[in-house]
Design an enzyme around this catalytic site. Structure first.
Site, mmCIF file in Angstrom:
data_model
loop_
_atom_site.group_PDB
_atom_site.id
_atom_site.type_symbol
_atom_site.label_atom_id
_atom_site.label_comp_id
_atom_site.label_asym_id
_atom_site.label_seq_id
_atom_site.Cartn_x
_atom_site.Cartn_y
_atom_site.Cartn_z
ATOM 1 N N CYS A 66 18.723 10.119 -12.004
ATOM 2 C CA CYS A 66 19.672 9.393 -12.858
ATOM 3 C C CYS A 66 19.854 7.957 -12.364
ATOM 4 O O CYS A 66 20.392 7.731 -11.277
ATOM 5 C CB CYS A 66 20.995 10.149 -12.856
ATOM 6 N N CYS A 69 23.481 6.919 -11.745
ATOM 7 C CA CYS A 69 23.983 7.579 -10.533
ATOM 8 C C CYS A 69 23.628 6.764 -9.293
ATOM 9 O O CYS A 69 24.459 6.565 -8.406
ATOM 10 C CB CYS A 69 23.395 8.988 -10.388
#
Length: 156
Positions: A66, A69
């Site tokens: 991600c 993230c």
């Protein structure tokens, strides 16, 4: 169980070994200053690392694939450093923690949770800059402290 981390005290520069779980919060062995508390946790040790903490816990539910993230991680670490002694950052790789993903009804990553004594007190989906995250954390802590104070005083 997660392994201890070596953390440099921002006040005196001394290296300190910080355990992933324990009572209170970590302090520098040299000068006694609060140290930032940042640990990893998964399905097996989340209860001990996050839910049994006696200070507020910011949980980062993230995934290695991600992009947002990875972008928000330094901001979260800054929030934890700025609130050393008052906040613990627990990072959970959701790819390795399917039970926690299910338990927290994870729909997207990153998702941030604020915990107080094992209870979710706030939830934030998505990434944000450090100052926004810091305000979110401070608001969640202030609301919880106000609620606890009201309960102690017998307010409805």
């Amino acid at each position: 169980m997660s392994t201890p981390r070596i953390v440099r005290c921002e006040h005196c520069g001394r290296q300190n070994r910080v355990q992933p779980a324990g009572p209170g919060y970590p302090r520098c062995g040299n000068c006694g200053s609060p140290l930032p508390w940042m640990v990893d946790a998964g399905d097996a040790d989340f209860a001990e690392v996050a839910e049994q903490a006696t200070i507020f816990v910011l949980v980062d539910l993230w995934a290695p694939w991600c992009g947002p993230c990875r972008m928000v991680s330094p901001a979260l670490e800054q929030v934890a450093r700025d609130r050393a002694g008052r906040l613990k950052l627990v990072k959970v790789n959701v790819d390795e923690a399917p039970r926690l993903s299910q338990r927290f009804d994870l729909r997207a990553v990153p998702t941030l949770l604020m915990l107080h004594r094992g209870e979710v007190i706030a939830r934030q989906p998505g990434a944000a800059p450090a100052h926004v995250l810091g305000e979110w954390v401070d608001t969640a802590i202030a609301k919880t402290k106000t609620s606890i104070s009201d309960l102690r005083e017998g307010s409805p």
